[in-house]
Design an enzyme around this catalytic site. Structure first.
Site, PDB file in Angstrom:
ATOM      1  N   GLU A 186      29.834 -17.972  28.087  1.00  0.00           N
ATOM      2  CA  GLU A 186      30.376 -17.824  26.734  1.00  0.00           C
ATOM      3  C   GLU A 186      29.771 -16.588  26.065  1.00  0.00           C
ATOM      4  O   GLU A 186      28.653 -16.182  26.388  1.00  0.00           O
ATOM      5  CB  GLU A 186      30.050 -19.055  25.888  1.00  0.00           C
ATOM      6  CG  GLU A 186      30.601 -20.365  26.428  1.00  0.00           C
ATOM      7  CD  GLU A 186      30.178 -21.544  25.591  1.00  0.00           C
ATOM      8  OE1 GLU A 186      31.068 -22.295  25.160  1.00  0.00           O
ATOM      9  OE2 GLU A 186      28.961 -21.731  25.370  1.00  0.00           O
ATOM     10  N   GLU A 192      40.329 -22.274  26.056  1.00  0.00           N
ATOM     11  CA  GLU A 192      39.547 -23.311  25.368  1.00  0.00           C
ATOM     12  C   GLU A 192      40.198 -23.558  24.019  1.00  0.00           C
ATOM     13  O   GLU A 192      40.420 -22.619  23.252  1.00  0.00           O
ATOM     14  CB  GLU A 192      38.087 -22.909  25.179  1.00  0.00           C
ATOM     15  CG  GLU A 192      37.288 -23.991  24.451  1.00  0.00           C
ATOM     16  CD  GLU A 192      35.823 -23.631  24.210  1.00  0.00           C
ATOM     17  OE1 GLU A 192      35.120 -24.433  23.548  1.00  0.00           O
ATOM     18  OE2 GLU A 192      35.383 -22.547  24.654  1.00  0.00           O
ATOM     19  N   ASN A 194      37.076 -29.703  23.640  1.00  0.00           N
ATOM     20  CA  ASN A 194      35.714 -30.151  23.331  1.00  0.00           C
ATOM     21  C   ASN A 194      35.726 -31.599  22.861  1.00  0.00           C
ATOM     22  O   ASN A 194      36.591 -32.005  22.088  1.00  0.00           O
ATOM     23  CB  ASN A 194      35.100 -29.272  22.236  1.00  0.00           C
ATOM     24  CG  ASN A 194      34.837 -27.870  22.725  1.00  0.00           C
ATOM     25  OD1 ASN A 194      33.875 -27.616  23.417  1.00  0.00           O
ATOM     26  ND2 ASN A 194      35.724 -26.938  22.355  1.00  0.00           N
TER      27      ASN A 194
END
Length: 562
Positions: free
Chosen positions: A516, A336, A397
């Site tokens: 997460e 990520e 994101n």
């Protein structure tokens, strides 16, 4: 024709000044010997204006004589003054001009211009400039002026030492305009104005500052204790729905206020403080009273906005990469990408601080595009170092604000094409709020992203209020379980039940899952037994700089080939 003029000093008629009668304005000649003043001659227009204006305004021969004597003694050549009557019903205004006349130096010509019509027009124009034409209330400028006057009177009288400004902001007003029309929107404002006006007292000032924002000025007897009660009094105006033609609309509003001390605070500052509190009230959905320090906080936000804009231009931001681990095999499945900012003067600045500023200022658009391009560049760079295309993905994101303001599909496409990266190498992470605000538009956007072969993940799932019936219609590949559920699931059975439910829902909808905030082995094992696909958290690795992330990738490959 000259008229015989009487003054307290002398009464004469002089034919040699017959030219005065031909003047198009009111005029009169005076003579002085530095001790007294006599009127030598005047025309009919002067008599008419002088008598019509009256003594109440101070326009009489004695006051004129005083001015002429002062000019003679001070050796002044001209004097121009504006005189206004005290009649509030039929106000009059004259422009008085006195100038030396002739070569003897003892004569003065006085002329008068009737400026009443101009004064009335000015007053009317000023009234329009300071008033809201729809409600009749004072507008922002008028409100500020009236508050300034009221605070000045409070200071002189020595009465109440405190005051408050309370703001009322109508929610959904733009939607009324868009769906029902501007006429209905005006009707709603008029209805609201009447209701608010019915709830104010004689010494309070009510104004309309903007299209859907009203302000109330009140004098306080008990400092802050009264402000919340007054705000509630205004809020009660919206208990009953507003009737617009054949519609009934329940009006909601945000209420906020600020306290002012007459000997310390400028009214304009108090209004600004109230507007800062109003911003907080819109978010919290409750009344907010301005707290000291909020201005400094806002200034820091503006300073941060300036620095962030420069940081984007100078390339000060970097992407760090947090590994995503396949819970079944323990191998790396991707990363990520997370924005990091190391300020040259202030050091590391948390995304919690600069992302909201970017969203509010619009910088989220260039920031989001930079993140997409940087992630694509990293994929291309690592593939080149390994001499072939790899199978890892990088998740990026995307803010809900960027979805609203930017052409997201074009931004993703440009980032991929610019580095010749396949769409299946990138996952776009969107928060739950991005889907809730406009689900129909969100579905169209997700469909377009899927056409680029990218995966779509719903980030922080469970923290919002997603419509599960609509969720199954969205082309979502991954549900990311928020860390607030994951980190406590080993000690909180309710959190574990929520995680189990989300995993079951994802399996039913054919979606993968990522948990997460995994910080220990026990949590990782539980999630694996429950069927979670991937995990990320400090148990595996913190977000890593590009070189360290590449080293992590290489270490994972070494384990697989061993």
């Amino acid at each position: 024709m000259l008229a015989r003029v009487s003054t307290p000093h002398v009464s004469i008629a002089v034919a040699e000044f017959a030219w005065l009668a031909a003047l198009p304005i009111a005029g009169a000649l005076f003579r002085t010997d530095l001790n007294s003043v006599e009127r030598v001659a005047a025309n009919d227009k002067f008599e008419h204006l002088a008598l019509g204006f009256g003594r109440s305004s101070g326009l009489d021969m004695a006051s004129i004589a005083d001015r002429i004597l002062a000019m003679a003694r001070d050796k002044r050549d001209t004097l121009v003054e504006c005189w206004r009557s005290d009649d509030m019903i039929n106000p009059r205004e004259l422009e008085i001009s006195i100038a030396r006349f002739g070569i003897t130096g003892d004569m003065f010509l006085l002329s008068m211009f009737d400026r009443t019509a101009e004064a009335v027009n000015r007053a009317s124009l000023r009234r329009e400039m300071l008033s809201d034409s729809l409600t009749g209330f004072c507008n922002r400028t008028g409100f500020e002026e009236q508050v300034e006057d009221a605070v000045g009177k409070m200071l002189v009288s020595g009465g109440s030492a405190a005051y408050a400004i309370i703001l009322v902001d109508l929610a959904r007003f733009s939607r009324v305009n868009e769906s029902v029309g501007a006429v209905a929107g005006d009707e709603l404002i008029i209805t609201v104005a009447r209701r608010l006006n019915a709830r104010i007292r004689s010494n309070e000032i009510l104004g309309r500052l903007g299209s859907n924002e009203f302000a109330l000025f009140v004098q306080l007897d008990n400092d802050t204790a009264d402000i919340a009660k007054i705000a509630q009094r205004l809020g009660d105006a919206f208990v009953e729905p507003c009737k617009l033609s054949n519609l009934e609309i329940q009006v909601e509003c945000a209420l906020a206020g600020a306290l002012g001390i007459i000997s310390q605070d400028e009214p304009t500052d108090t209004l600004r403080h109230a507007q800062i509190a109003l911003k907080q009230a819109k978010s919290s959905k409750s009344f907010k009273l301005y707290a000291a320090g909020s201005v400094d906080m806002e200034r820091r936000r503006f300073s941060l906005e300036t620095d962030l804009r420069r940081a984007l231009q100078r390339g000060e931001l970097k992407l760090h990469y947090q590994p995503l681990v396949d819970l079944d095999s323990g191998s790396l499945s991707g990363f990520e990408a997370l924005a990091r900012w190391d300020h040259p003067d202030h050091g590391p600045i948390s995304p919690v601080d600069f992302i909201p500023v970017a969203e509010e200022s619009g910088l989220i658009v260039p920031l989001g595009r930079w993140a997409l391009e940087e992630a694509a560049r990293t994929i291309s760079k690592w593939d080149a170092r390994l001499n072939r295309q790899q199978d890892f993905r990088i998740s990026v994101n995307m803010s809900a604000v960027q979805m609203q303001r930017d052409d997201v599909v074009e931004a993703v496409s440009q980032a991929l094409d610019g580095e010749r990266v396949a769409g299946n190498r990138m996952t776009i992470e969107l928060t739950e709020s991005a889907f809730i605000n406009d689900p129909v538009r969100a579905k169209k956007l997700l469909d377009a992203l899927k056409c680029l072969d990218t995966d779509v993940a719903m980030d922080d799932f469970g923290t919002g209020y997603s419509n599960l019936a609509f969720l199954q219609q969205l082309p979502i590949d991954v549900l990311k379980i928020d860390r607030s559920f994951v980190t406590e699931m080993t000690v909180n059975k309710d959190k574990r039940a929520i995680v189990r439910t989300v995993l079951s829902l994802a399996r039913a909808l054919g979606m993968k899952t990522t948990a997460e905030g995994i910080e220990c082995e026990e949590t990782s094992l539980i999630l694996r037994r429950l069927g979670c696909s991937d995990g990320q958290g400090y148990y595996y690795a913190r977000p890593l700089c590009e070189d360290d992330a590449y080293a992590f990738l290489m270490a994972d490959k070494a384990v697989l080939t061993a």
